[in-house]
Design a protein around this motif. Structure first.
Motif, PDB file in Angstrom:
ATOM      1  N   TYR A 121       9.842  -7.860  25.226  1.00 41.24           N
ATOM      2  CA  TYR A 121       9.118  -8.764  26.121  1.00 41.24           C
ATOM      3  C   TYR A 121       9.694 -10.171  26.086  1.00 41.24           C
ATOM      4  O   TYR A 121       9.688 -10.882  27.077  1.00 41.24           O
ATOM      5  CB  TYR A 121       7.630  -8.820  25.742  1.00 41.24           C
ATOM      6  CG  TYR A 121       6.807  -7.699  26.307  1.00 41.24           C
ATOM      7  CD1 TYR A 121       6.479  -7.666  27.660  1.00 41.24           C
ATOM      8  CD2 TYR A 121       6.339  -6.693  25.488  1.00 41.24           C
ATOM      9  CE1 TYR A 121       5.712  -6.635  28.180  1.00 41.24           C
ATOM     10  CE2 TYR A 121       5.568  -5.654  26.001  1.00 41.24           C
ATOM     11  CZ  TYR A 121       5.257  -5.622  27.353  1.00 41.24           C
ATOM     12  OH  TYR A 121       4.503  -4.612  27.868  1.00 41.24           O
ATOM     13  N   LYS A 122      10.205 -10.582  24.920  1.00 41.84           N
ATOM     14  CA  LYS A 122      10.716 -11.950  24.800  1.00 41.84           C
ATOM     15  C   LYS A 122      11.917 -12.200  25.700  1.00 41.84           C
ATOM     16  O   LYS A 122      12.254 -13.345  25.988  1.00 41.84           O
ATOM     17  CB  LYS A 122      11.085 -12.264  23.350  1.00 41.84           C
ATOM     18  CG  LYS A 122      12.312 -11.526  22.829  1.00 41.84           C
ATOM     19  CD  LYS A 122      12.655 -11.960  21.412  1.00 41.84           C
ATOM     20  CE  LYS A 122      13.953 -11.291  20.947  1.00 41.84           C
ATOM     21  NZ  LYS A 122      14.333 -11.712  19.582  1.00 41.84           N
ATOM     22  N   VAL A 125      11.020 -12.524  31.812  1.00 42.68           N
ATOM     23  CA  VAL A 125      10.034 -13.403  32.444  1.00 42.68           C
ATOM     24  C   VAL A 125       9.770 -12.875  33.846  1.00 42.68           C
ATOM     25  O   VAL A 125      10.714 -12.507  34.565  1.00 42.68           O
ATOM     26  CB  VAL A 125      10.523 -14.865  32.521  1.00 42.68           C
ATOM     27  CG1 VAL A 125       9.653 -15.694  33.449  1.00 42.68           C
ATOM     28  CG2 VAL A 125      10.521 -15.498  31.139  1.00 42.68           C
ATOM     29  N   SER A 138      -0.472 -10.920  34.866  1.00 41.38           N
ATOM     30  CA  SER A 138      -1.053 -11.347  33.600  1.00 41.38           C
ATOM     31  C   SER A 138      -2.250 -10.485  33.209  1.00 41.38           C
ATOM     32  O   SER A 138      -2.439 -10.164  32.032  1.00 41.38           O
ATOM     33  CB  SER A 138      -1.471 -12.818  33.685  1.00 41.38           C
ATOM     34  OG  SER A 138      -1.957 -13.283  32.456  1.00 41.38           O
ATOM     35  N   THR A 144       3.184 -10.103  29.028  1.00 40.20           N
ATOM     36  CA  THR A 144       4.266 -10.493  29.931  1.00 40.20           C
ATOM     37  C   THR A 144       4.412 -12.005  29.972  1.00 40.20           C
ATOM     38  O   THR A 144       3.435 -12.736  30.161  1.00 40.20           O
ATOM     39  CB  THR A 144       3.995  -9.972  31.359  1.00 40.20           C
ATOM     40  OG1 THR A 144       3.793  -8.568  31.324  1.00 40.20           O
ATOM     41  CG2 THR A 144       5.173 -10.293  32.272  1.00 40.20           C
ATOM     42  N   LYS A 145       5.640 -12.485  29.817  1.00 38.70           N
ATOM     43  CA  LYS A 145       5.910 -13.909  29.960  1.00 38.70           C
ATOM     44  C   LYS A 145       5.892 -14.272  31.449  1.00 38.70           C
ATOM     45  O   LYS A 145       6.553 -13.617  32.262  1.00 38.70           O
ATOM     46  CB  LYS A 145       7.267 -14.268  29.360  1.00 38.70           C
ATOM     47  CG  LYS A 145       7.302 -14.240  27.850  1.00 38.70           C
ATOM     48  CD  LYS A 145       8.659 -14.715  27.343  1.00 38.70           C
ATOM     49  CE  LYS A 145       8.659 -14.885  25.841  1.00 38.70           C
ATOM     50  NZ  LYS A 145       9.978 -15.355  25.353  1.00 38.70           N
ATOM     51  N   PHE A 167       4.651 -19.039  30.301  1.00 34.13           N
ATOM     52  CA  PHE A 167       5.774 -19.319  29.412  1.00 34.13           C
ATOM     53  C   PHE A 167       6.604 -20.479  29.941  1.00 34.13           C
ATOM     54  O   PHE A 167       7.060 -21.332  29.185  1.00 34.13           O
ATOM     55  CB  PHE A 167       6.644 -18.060  29.289  1.00 34.13           C
ATOM     56  CG  PHE A 167       7.973 -18.286  28.628  1.00 34.13           C
ATOM     57  CD1 PHE A 167       8.059 -18.485  27.261  1.00 34.13           C
ATOM     58  CD2 PHE A 167       9.141 -18.277  29.375  1.00 34.13           C
ATOM     59  CE1 PHE A 167       9.286 -18.683  26.642  1.00 34.13           C
ATOM     60  CE2 PHE A 167      10.373 -18.472  28.767  1.00 34.13           C
ATOM     61  CZ  PHE A 167      10.445 -18.667  27.395  1.00 34.13           C
ATOM     62  N   SER A 168       6.803 -20.506  31.278  1.00 33.70           N
ATOM     63  CA  SER A 168       7.675 -21.517  31.861  1.00 33.70           C
ATOM     64  C   SER A 168       7.155 -21.968  33.220  1.00 33.70           C
ATOM     65  O   SER A 168       6.383 -21.274  33.876  1.00 33.70           O
ATOM     66  CB  SER A 168       9.107 -20.982  32.013  1.00 33.70           C
ATOM     67  OG  SER A 168       9.145 -19.914  32.954  1.00 33.70           O
TER      68      SER A 168
END
Length: 221
Positions: A121-122, A125, A138, A144-145, A167-168
């Motif tokens: 997962y890392k 995105v 989500s 999930t990022k 995440f971003s």
């Protein structure tokens, strides 16, 4: 700072193709950004536009009216499944969902790969300009990022990113300011700048301290 190839190496090779993704990594990219829609047979396919007119020669019409096999045969349009199978496991992928109907199938694909391979997962995105899509993603898979895409209102984007625990924030680089970047970092939000192509703009964005740059020319980053 992550170097991300926009639709692969779009400045050199036909966008959103396996060849373009390969080229991006040959040019030093840490990851790729790609776009997904849904085909007639319900496959998640890698293509930007709602129609095939711009990217597939001698074909026209809505992507959803073609099967995944037809898209592959006519224009080398891969499925997301094919890309995930091919993707080097130490590389990063930003999946931008263009079609809300592709949200659930995309999450299922990601879940399958994180369970049955060493893709983590890392390294993934999921982004979208349609924030309702991000809410769906989500809710389906909180691990999930999320990357919140924007090309206008930074404050609204920041507020939504915090709300959804993103995440971003994936921002049109022309909107970026040192203040916004500092505030985002203080709130543990990464800044991914798109689409940065000229040497002058790349230098400008690097000096701002972004976490990732998305470019058509990954070798310039």
């Amino acid at each position: 700072m992550l170097k991300i190839g926009h639709r692969g190496a779009k400045g050199y090779v036909a966008e959103n193709t396996i060849d373009s993704f390969k080229e991006a990594f040959l040019l030093g990219a840490d990851g790729i950004e790609l776009d997904v829609q849904l085909s007639e047979d319900g496959e998640v396919v890698v293509i930007h536009d709602k129609t095939v007119d711009r990217t597939i020669a001698n074909a026209s019409g809505v992507v959803r009216h073609f099967t995944s096999d037809e898209l592959w045969r006519l224009g080398d349009v891969p499925t997301l499944n094919k890309v995930l199978h091919w993707l080097p496991r130490n590389k990063f992928i930003n999946i931008e969902i263009k079609d809300k109907k592709a949200a659930h199938p995309t999450v299922l694909l990601i879940d399958n790969f994180t369970l049955n391979s060493d893709l983590l997962y890392k390294n993934i995105v999921v982004s979208s300009f349609d924030w309702e899509i991000l809410k769906v993603v989500s809710a389906l898979e909180p691990m999930t990022k999320i990357g919140v895409l924007t090309e206008d209102n930074l404050e609204a984007t920041f507020d939504f990113a915090k709300e959804i625990k993103a995440f971003s924030v994936n921002v049109d680089y022309k909107l970026l300011t040192p203040e916004f970047i500092e505030k985002s970092h203080q709130n543990k939000l990464q800044i991914h700048a798109w689409t940065v192509n000229s040497p002058e703009d790349i230098t400008f964005v690097k000096n701002l301290g972004v976490d990732a740059i998305i470019s058509d020319f990954p070798d310039r980053l």
